[in-house]
Design an enzyme around this catalytic site. Structure first.
Site, PDB file in Angstrom:
ATOM      1  N   ASP A 248       0.890  -1.205  -0.035  1.00  0.00           N
ATOM      2  CA  ASP A 248       0.002  -0.051  -0.151  1.00  0.00           C
ATOM      3  C   ASP A 248       0.891   1.268  -0.172  1.00  0.00           C
ATOM      4  O   ASP A 248       2.034   1.393   0.188  1.00  0.00           O
ATOM      5  CB  ASP A 248      -0.914   0.051   1.211  1.00  0.00           C
ATOM      6  N   LYS A 270      -3.509   2.003  -2.055  1.00  0.00           N
ATOM      7  CA  LYS A 270      -4.482   1.961  -1.243  1.00  0.00           C
ATOM      8  C   LYS A 270      -4.332   3.081  -0.171  1.00  0.00           C
ATOM      9  O   LYS A 270      -3.347   2.953   0.564  1.00  0.00           O
ATOM     10  CB  LYS A 270      -5.123   1.039  -0.552  1.00  0.00           C
TER      11      LYS A 270
END
Length: 457
Positions: A248, A270
């Site tokens: 991420d 993300k």
């Protein structure tokens, strides 16, 4: 190469240490662990030597150096604080062709002692050739963190299986693939560490029965809040073993630098409000790569089971029958509060702490009445864009307007920034920080000025 690394078999063989102080004690401990028959020759002895002598573990010879003690020895160590005596020991050993180590004088020694990582029967020795013992120690400490404590048990068990592996797998390639599966199997390692014979046998039979090109596995690893030093040892070991790492935006560059160099890396980006790759596509990436037989690490900031959607990703794998495991991480609430000098609980101010998401599914609503209660600390994840609403709701449900609040941006990293004020300022304060950031609400925030330590470095 100035020195040839060798491993000596000293069990039940006579060895001599000249010296009775702390340094000699450290050397003696190593030789005793190796099973040597040990004699200590010194004018005086620290208490530990007397303890060992009373237990029959070694022999003490009190008095000046007696070179006749070398006559039956395989190895000697000079560990006094007198350079002249140490040189005499070295010369006497040299004349008898006995290897001799002289502490802090590598040029006077015929062998040097390396820094040792002991995972018996696996042993790792690190040496700088006597030029920089501190460097060797630092390297040893780094290697210690990479090698699990139970590795020795796994190695011993592997020795018991060698004949069976050779019989079952005809080619060297097949045997290599089997051992690669064997040594990275966390379930087997944990079962051995727990002395769970039933689980060990079950896992072993599964390893022997499944095809060598079987589906891979996924390890969900929490990377912690940012500081690479907060990555757990098990997390570090997993990213060092990965074939592919799916990570991420919240995973720091420092942590990614620890990933195995030849591992593939897939960035899915993300972060609250910034979904570069949809969650369903991430799930499919994990599934697809595992089905290729790869060891996949899904690396997430913080802890994967605290607002990390780790459960959703594992449900997909579970449905497909892909093996998986989870390595917890230090969650952002714990790390950011500690690095900001804000204890999440305190006898005088907060008897509980609530971890709350500020990023709800459409139509969701928080239990504001309970969140506004006294004597607790609130930590909002992904709440930056909702700061004004959080302020409004908490005040509307009875929280005092002067309740201290803090916003921690890039917590635990060198870029950490903390802004603080009171609840009526929360919406305004949120305009001063950028994601990733946590919101902390509670009387404990008032302790920050007293307990803040990280900004002093």
């Amino acid at each position: 190469m100035d020195h040839l690394p060798i491993f000596c078999q000293l069990r039940d063989r006579d060895c001599l240490i000249v010296g009775g102080g702390d340094v000699a004690e450290r050397k003696a401990r190593l030789l005793l662990e190796a099973g040597a028959r040990l004699t200590i020759n010194a004018l005086t002895f620290i208490p530990q030597f007397t303890v060992w002598a009373n237990e029959g573990m070694l022999t003490l010879v009190e008095g000046p150096f007696d070179e006749t003690l070398l006559d039956s020895c395989w190895l000697a160590i000079a560990a006094t604080d007198d350079d002249t005596v140490n040189q005499r020991v070295s010369d006497a050993a040299e004349s008898r062709r006995i290897f001799c180590n002289v502490v802090d004088a590598p040029k006077a020694a015929s062998f040097i002692m390396p820094s040792i990582i002991d995972r018996s029967p696996l042993m790792v020795a690190v040496s700088s050739g006597g030029t920089s013992p501190v460097l060797a120690r630092l390297l040893r400490e780094k290697l210690e963190s990479l090698l699990p404590q139970h590795l020795g048990q796994v190695a011993r068990y592997a020795g018991q299986l060698r004949a069976r592996v050779k019989k079952q797998f005809a080619t060297m390639g097949e045997r290599r693939r089997f051992w690669e599966k064997f040594f990275v199997n966390d379930r087997l390692a944990q079962s051995l560490a727990n002395a769970d014979e039933k689980a060990v046998n079950a896992t072993t039979e599964r390893l022997f029965s499944e095809p060598l090109d079987h589906r891979g596995e996924v390890v969900l690893v929490g990377a912690g809040p940012g500081d690479a030093g907060l990555l757990t040892l098990k997390g570090l070991q997993q990213i060092q073993q990965a074939d592919i790492v799916v990570y991420d935006r919240l995973v720091s560059d420092d942590i990614m630098n620890l990933v195995r160099r030849d591992a593939d890396r897939v960035f899915v980006g993300k972060r609250a409000g910034y979904h570069c790759v949809p969650q369903e596509e991430i799930n499919q990436i994990l599934l697809r790569e595992a089905q290729k037989g790869k060891r996949v690490v899904r690396l997430k900031g913080g802890d994967p089971f605290i607002f990390g959607r780790g459960g959703e990703e594992l449900e997909t794998l579970c449905h497909a029958g892909i093996p998986f495991s989870v390595v917890p991480g230090i969650t952002a609430a714990s790390g950011c509060s500690a690095y900001s000098g804000i204890p999440l609980t305190h006898r005088d101010y907060a008897q509980s702490v609530r971890l709350v998401t500020g990023h709800l599914k459409t139509g969701g609503e928080l239990d504001w009445e309970n969140l506004a209660a006294e004597k607790q600390t609130l930590v909002f994840y992904m709440g930056l864009n909702q700061a004004a609403t959080i302020q409004e709701k908490l005040i509307a449900f009875g929280m005092q307007a002067d309740m201290p609040v803090a916003l921690v941006e890039n917590g635990t990293s060198v870029k950490q920034r903390v802004v603080h004020g009171v609840l009526t300022q929360l919406g305004e304060l949120a305009q001063q920080v950028e994601s990733p950031a946590l919101i902390i609400v509670g009387r404990v925030v008032g302790l920050r000025d007293k307990l803040n330590w990280f900004s002093n470095y």
